[in-house]
Design a protein around this motif. Structure first.
Motif, PDB file in Angstrom:
ATOM      1  N   UNK A 124       0.815  -1.218   0.000  1.00 27.76           N
ATOM      2  CA  UNK A 124       0.000   0.000   0.000  1.00 27.76           C
ATOM      3  C   UNK A 124       0.851   1.273   0.000  1.00 27.76           C
ATOM      4  N   UNK A 125       2.169   1.118  -0.028  1.00 32.32           N
ATOM      5  CA  UNK A 125       3.056   2.289  -0.045  1.00 32.32           C
ATOM      6  C   UNK A 125       3.509   2.657  -1.453  1.00 32.32           C
ATOM      7  N   UNK A 126       2.967   1.990  -2.461  1.00 31.54           N
ATOM      8  CA  UNK A 126       3.444   2.178  -3.842  1.00 31.54           C
ATOM      9  C   UNK A 126       3.439   3.645  -4.244  1.00 31.54           C
ATOM     10  N   UNK A 127       2.318   4.323  -3.996  1.00 33.46           N
ATOM     11  CA  UNK A 127       2.190   5.721  -4.424  1.00 33.46           C
ATOM     12  C   UNK A 127       3.265   6.589  -3.774  1.00 33.46           C
ATOM     13  N   UNK A 128       3.471   6.419  -2.481  1.00 31.52           N
ATOM     14  CA  UNK A 128       4.446   7.243  -1.758  1.00 31.52           C
ATOM     15  C   UNK A 128       5.866   6.983  -2.252  1.00 31.52           C
ATOM     16  N   UNK A 129       6.164   5.730  -2.569  1.00 33.59           N
ATOM     17  CA  UNK A 129       7.498   5.384  -3.060  1.00 33.59           C
ATOM     18  C   UNK A 129       7.758   6.034  -4.415  1.00 33.59           C
ATOM     19  N   UNK A 130       6.755   5.982  -5.291  1.00 31.08           N
ATOM     20  CA  UNK A 130       6.916   6.554  -6.630  1.00 31.08           C
ATOM     21  C   UNK A 130       7.055   8.071  -6.595  1.00 31.08           C
ATOM     22  N   UNK A 131       6.558   8.688  -5.535  1.00 30.46           N
ATOM     23  CA  UNK A 131       6.746  10.133  -5.386  1.00 30.46           C
ATOM     24  C   UNK A 131       8.221  10.453  -5.176  1.00 30.46           C
ATOM     25  N   UNK A 132       8.942   9.561  -4.504  1.00 29.35           N
ATOM     26  CA  UNK A 132      10.370   9.773  -4.232  1.00 29.35           C
ATOM     27  C   UNK A 132      11.228   9.239  -5.375  1.00 29.35           C
ATOM     28  N   UNK A 133      10.931   8.013  -5.818  1.00 31.73           N
ATOM     29  CA  UNK A 133      11.724   7.357  -6.861  1.00 31.73           C
ATOM     30  C   UNK A 133      10.784   6.940  -7.995  1.00 31.73           C
ATOM     31  N   UNK A 134      10.538   7.828  -8.959  1.00 29.11           N
ATOM     32  CA  UNK A 134       9.505   7.599  -9.983  1.00 29.11           C
ATOM     33  C   UNK A 134       9.723   6.363 -10.848  1.00 29.11           C
ATOM     34  N   UNK A 135      10.982   5.919 -10.972  1.00 27.43           N
ATOM     35  CA  UNK A 135      11.260   4.772 -11.846  1.00 27.43           C
ATOM     36  C   UNK A 135      11.453   3.466 -11.087  1.00 27.43           C
ATOM     37  N   UNK A 136      11.091   3.458  -9.813  1.00 28.46           N
ATOM     38  CA  UNK A 136      11.360   2.279  -8.987  1.00 28.46           C
ATOM     39  C   UNK A 136      10.472   1.095  -9.347  1.00 28.46           C
ATOM     40  N   UNK A 137      11.061  -0.102  -9.324  1.00 25.51           N
ATOM     41  CA  UNK A 137      10.315  -1.362  -9.374  1.00 25.51           C
ATOM     42  C   UNK A 137      10.080  -1.764  -7.918  1.00 25.51           C
ATOM     43  N   UNK A 138       8.826  -1.957  -7.542  1.00 27.06           N
ATOM     44  CA  UNK A 138       8.480  -2.093  -6.127  1.00 27.06           C
ATOM     45  C   UNK A 138       7.984  -3.498  -5.811  1.00 27.06           C
ATOM     46  N   UNK A 139       8.534  -4.075  -4.743  1.00 21.77           N
ATOM     47  CA  UNK A 139       8.053  -5.347  -4.208  1.00 21.77           C
ATOM     48  C   UNK A 139       7.441  -5.053  -2.840  1.00 21.77           C
ATOM     49  N   UNK A 140       6.198  -5.469  -2.652  1.00 18.09           N
ATOM     50  CA  UNK A 140       5.535  -5.266  -1.367  1.00 18.09           C
ATOM     51  C   UNK A 140       4.609  -6.427  -1.072  1.00 18.09           C
ATOM     52  N   UNK A 141       4.075  -6.457   0.122  1.00 23.86           N
ATOM     53  CA  UNK A 141       3.150  -7.524   0.491  1.00 23.86           C
ATOM     54  C   UNK A 141       1.816  -6.946   0.923  1.00 23.86           C
ATOM     55  N   UNK A 142       0.752  -7.661   0.616  1.00 21.47           N
ATOM     56  CA  UNK A 142      -0.579  -7.231   1.030  1.00 21.47           C
ATOM     57  C   UNK A 142      -0.861  -7.632   2.475  1.00 21.47           C
ATOM     58  N   UNK A 143      -0.048  -8.523   2.996  1.00 21.35           N
ATOM     59  CA  UNK A 143      -0.352  -9.099   4.311  1.00 21.35           C
ATOM     60  C   UNK A 143       0.901  -9.054   5.187  1.00 21.35           C
ATOM     61  N   UNK A 144       1.233 -10.197   5.742  1.00 20.70           N
ATOM     62  CA  UNK A 144       2.379 -10.313   6.650  1.00 20.70           C
ATOM     63  C   UNK A 144       3.679 -10.298   5.851  1.00 20.70           C
ATOM     64  N   UNK A 145       4.666  -9.565   6.352  1.00 23.39           N
ATOM     65  CA  UNK A 145       6.021  -9.623   5.796  1.00 23.39           C
ATOM     66  C   UNK A 145       6.910 -10.247   6.861  1.00 23.39           C
ATOM     67  N   UNK A 146       7.732 -11.200   6.448  1.00 21.48           N
ATOM     68  CA  UNK A 146       8.557 -11.872   7.460  1.00 21.48           C
ATOM     69  C   UNK A 146       9.804 -12.456   6.809  1.00 21.48           C
ATOM     70  N   UNK A 147      10.722 -12.863   7.665  1.00 24.17           N
ATOM     71  CA  UNK A 147      12.030 -13.348   7.233  1.00 24.17           C
ATOM     72  C   UNK A 147      11.975 -14.520   6.244  1.00 24.17           C
ATOM     73  N   UNK A 148      11.000 -15.461   6.344  1.00 25.64           N
ATOM     74  CA  UNK A 148      10.990 -16.583   5.400  1.00 25.64           C
ATOM     75  C   UNK A 148      10.937 -16.173   3.930  1.00 25.64           C
ATOM     76  N   UNK A 149      10.473 -14.957   3.644  1.00 27.83           N
ATOM     77  CA  UNK A 149      10.488 -14.440   2.272  1.00 27.83           C
ATOM     78  C   UNK A 149      11.506 -13.306   2.140  1.00 27.83           C
ATOM     79  N   UNK A 150      11.558 -12.445   3.145  1.00 30.68           N
ATOM     80  CA  UNK A 150      12.445 -11.280   3.070  1.00 30.68           C
ATOM     81  C   UNK A 150      13.911 -11.677   2.901  1.00 30.68           C
ATOM     82  N   UNK A 151      14.356 -12.643   3.684  1.00 32.69           N
ATOM     83  CA  UNK A 151      15.765 -13.036   3.621  1.00 32.69           C
ATOM     84  C   UNK A 151      16.133 -13.700   2.292  1.00 32.69           C
ATOM     85  N   UNK A 152      15.343 -14.665   1.801  1.00 29.36           N
ATOM     86  CA  UNK A 152      15.666 -15.243   0.486  1.00 29.36           C
ATOM     87  C   UNK A 152      15.689 -14.196  -0.630  1.00 29.36           C
ATOM     88  N   UNK A 153      14.797 -13.213  -0.556  1.00 30.06           N
ATOM     89  CA  UNK A 153      14.782 -12.168  -1.585  1.00 30.06           C
ATOM     90  C   UNK A 153      16.114 -11.436  -1.607  1.00 30.06           C
TER      91      UNK A 153
END
Length: 689
Positions: free
Chosen positions: A604-633
């Motif tokens: 849900x932060x996509x809009x705010x991120x693009x305001x700072x970095x207009x060309x950014x490719x964004x990865x986010x989660x709709x729900x829980x964010x945790x190490x089992x995905x964050x660390x492998x990424x």
């Protein structure tokens, strides 16, 4: 004024017509001087009066210069302004009222003279009436600003008439807001008792439950609903939600027949708010509970009511909330007939729903509930639906429908390739249709979608920067991530709470092998540098205790260091809770080409991120964010950078899925599924907005 074009040539050239420019220049030089001379040589006027009128010219011209600069006044009315000023001056000398002069003027001319200097004619008997005439002209010219203008100009004799004359369908919300005010215009609105519409709004505005009444304004005014009916439901979350949905369905039916209800938008906003806060947030929060407990609150809702729960919570409903709760219960209550569901809803927000089912990998399941083809040569109802899904987008208000189509494709091309092929074909047919009609909006929308869809297949080698002026969607070339010296720089923001301190060692452990070296010597941050392969530097601030704001100091110090040595990150990683995300976004570098939001609800932060970095490719989660995905990424991304590989998101995501076999993985949204934001950006470029 003569120098306002930047040239010291004694010429005033505000238009492209030389004849008009000549007239305006002569007006400034000759007429102004003549008027000044007339005042100074007037034998009847005393010195004090001469000073007043001369000062009035000075104020008039300064006002003209300022307001033509901000385009509030057209330069071409200068002759009229001088004529009116001279006429007012003559009337004032003769002790005649200037009011009659202003009643016949355009707003701009009247405004320029009477507002230029309130002291020149303020003692004239018609001054007050002239000011009122200017206010009236402004309100007639700009009805949307009527109430605000009357607030700033109290005691206007025509206030009651202007309020009554307002387009009530357009300005119902303004009437509601101003009716609550304890000022003169609020009193004017509240004293209108013989207009059913206004008196109904006043009743709502004066009630503590006004916000709950307001969405039903149209039905109340027309006698189709009473305050008592709303009262019977408003304090019961389920009953009130059901009443909102019932009214929404009624209003949708009317809209189909070109009869738009008053404050239809207010109803939609209230429905979405109630759906999220009353139900979706609850079932999201209970994600660790069993299904019986988690979905108890939605059991009494009808299929239509469950549908509105889903589409109202787009972007915030968890995957498991939709797939395990709302969707199966909705389909059960409609006897597993998707066509019946959409028909009962008069296809309201069906594009939004299709986009969501595609994103949650439920589209095939949904389309399979439609009746089969009648004959082999027929088009099935599901095929007709998907053809309509991409059709006539140019007719919609705003860009929401186009965004939904754009966002759906990335999921469909992965899971239902034949359907994706049909979508692409229909996009191209719709472009041709709009091209024949010369519809610029439609051509722009379908050209953008065509290029976005084609770029999903790297074999097409679609250059989105060349075609649309936006960066590639499905890949980030390594050269875009490396600086001039060939080094890729990654910055990781981490916070000093219990979770941040706990996860920090595991992040460092991701790079604890012979390919990397770690430097922990700085008191504020750790530097991880590649030893083999391409040069890569990963900077992580240390998760110092947040109680003393030490983590913020560490982040600030690291950002300053990177800026000072001109080492600008192209990858930004946020590791913290959702409430930490704004601090990361605020500090991140605009050079970021990949932004990973490893915090709950980061999507849900996509809009705010693009305001700072207009060309950014964004990865986010709709729900829980945790190490089992964050660390492998982070580990996978680091290795790709070290290898000098382009980040091709579709294969990257498939590889990451194998490294992170956790149920929360499905709630992470890869950049290529954020096509909606790029669609909007490309549309604005195409339409030069």
């Amino acid at each position: 004024i003569l120098k306002s074009d930047g040239k010291n040539d004694n010429q005033y050239t505000p238009t492209g017509d030389q004849d008009i420019n000549l007239i305006l220049t002569q007006c400034l030089i000759n007429r102004v001087d003549a008027l000044q001379c007339k005042i100074e040589t007037d034998s009847v006027l005393k010195d004090q009066a001469k000073v007043k009128y001369l000062r009035g010219i000075d104020y008039l011209l300064k006002f003209f210069r300022q307001n033509t600069y901000i385009r509030k006044v057209k330069p071409t009315i200068l002759p009229d302004i001088l004529t009116v000023y001279e006429k007012c001056m003559q009337y004032d000398k003769e002790d005649r009222s200037i009011a009659d002069i202003f009643s016949k003027l355009s707003y701009e001319t009247a405004y320029s003279v009477i507002r230029a200097d309130n002291s020149t004619f303020e003692k004239n008997s018609g001054y007050k009436e002239a000011l009122q005439a200017v206010v009236l002209k402004y309100c007639i010219l700009y009805p949307d600003k009527t109430l605000a203008t009357l607030k700033d100009n109290p005691n206007m004799p025509f206030a009651d008439s202007l309020v009554r004359a307002l387009d009530k369908k357009k300005y119902a919300r303004q009437l509601y807001d101003f009716a609550q005010a304890g000022n003169h215009i609020g009193s004017v609105i509240r004293n209108i008792t013989d207009d059913v519409f206004i008196s109904t709004i006043v009743k709502m505005a004066r009630s503590k439950s006004g916000q709950q009444y307001f969405p039903f304004l149209d039905n109340v005014v027309k006698g189709k609903m009473t305050f008592e009916e709303i009262d019977a439901a408003k304090d019961d979350s389920i009953l009130y939600y059901k009443l909102l949905v019932r009214t929404q369905l009624e209003y949708v039916g009317r809209a189909v027949n070109k009869d738009t209800a008053f404050e239809y938008e207010a109803l939609r906003e209230r429905l979405e708010k109630k759906a999220r806060e009353g139900f979706v947030n609850t079932i999201n929060a209970l994600h660790n509970e069993n299904a019986e407990v988690r979905f108890r609150s939605i059991q009494s809702l009808s299929a239509e009511e469950l549908y509105y729960l889903a589409v109202s919570a787009d972007g915030s409903i968890y995957t498991s909330s939709f797939v395990k709760g709302v969707y199966p219960l909705m389909m059960k209550k409609i006897n597993n007939k998707g066509d019946s569901l959409l028909m009962s809803l008069r296809f309201d927000k069906y594009r939004k729903f299709i986009k969501m089912t595609a994103g949650f990998n439920m589209l095939s399941s949904f389309l399979n509930t439609f009746p089969p083809k009648r004959t082999a040569d027929d088009e099935s109802d599901a095929e007709k639906l998907m053809k309509a899904f991409v059709g006539k987008l140019e007719q919609g208000r705003g860009l929401e429908d186009g965004v939904d189509v754009a966002d759906s494709y990335a999921s469909i091309v992965e899971t239902i390739k034949p359907l994706a092929n049909e979508m692409l074909k229909n996009i191209q047919l719709n472009y041709q249709r709009n091209e024949k009609m010369g519809n610029k909006r439609g051509m722009a929308m379908y050209k953008i979608l065509n290029n976005l869809f084609l770029s999903a297949d790297t074999l097409n080698k679609t250059d989105l920067t060349k075609e649309l002026g936006i960066p590639p969607v499905y890949e980030v070339p390594f050269k875009a991530l490396a600086n001039d010296s060939g080094r890729a720089v990654v910055q990781v923001f981490i916070y000093g709470d219990k979770d941040g301190i706990g996860v920090f060692p595991s992040i460092l452990g991701l790079f604890g092998n012979a390919n990397w070296k770690t430097d922990r010597s700085n008191p504020y941050w750790v530097t991880i540098t590649s030893v083999k392969g391409k040069p890569v530097s990963i900077y992580l601030n240390k998760p110092l205790p947040e109680e003393k704001n030490e983590d913020a100091k560490a982040q600030e110090a690291l950002c300053k260091y990177l800026k000072d040595i001109k080492l600008f990150p192209t990858v930004t990683v946020n590791r913290g809770h959702s409430y930490n995300a704004p601090y990361t976004i605020e500090q991140m570098f605009p050079t970021s080409k990949i932004v990973f939001m490893g915090s709950c609800g980061g999507y849900r932060s996509i809009h705010d991120i693009l305001e700072v970095a207009p060309d950014a490719h964004i990865v986010g989660t709709k729900q829980i964010a945790d190490a089992p995905v964050n660390n492998p990424f982070l580990k996978l991304l680091g290795e790709k950078l070290r290898a000098g590989s382009d980040i091709q998101w579709i294969p990257f995501w498939a590889e990451l899925r194998k490294m992170a076999p956790n149920e929360i993985f499905d709630d992470y949204v890869p950049p290529y599924k954020n096509l909606g934001a790029l669609f909007i950006k490309a549309y604005k470029i195409a339409m030069e907005e």
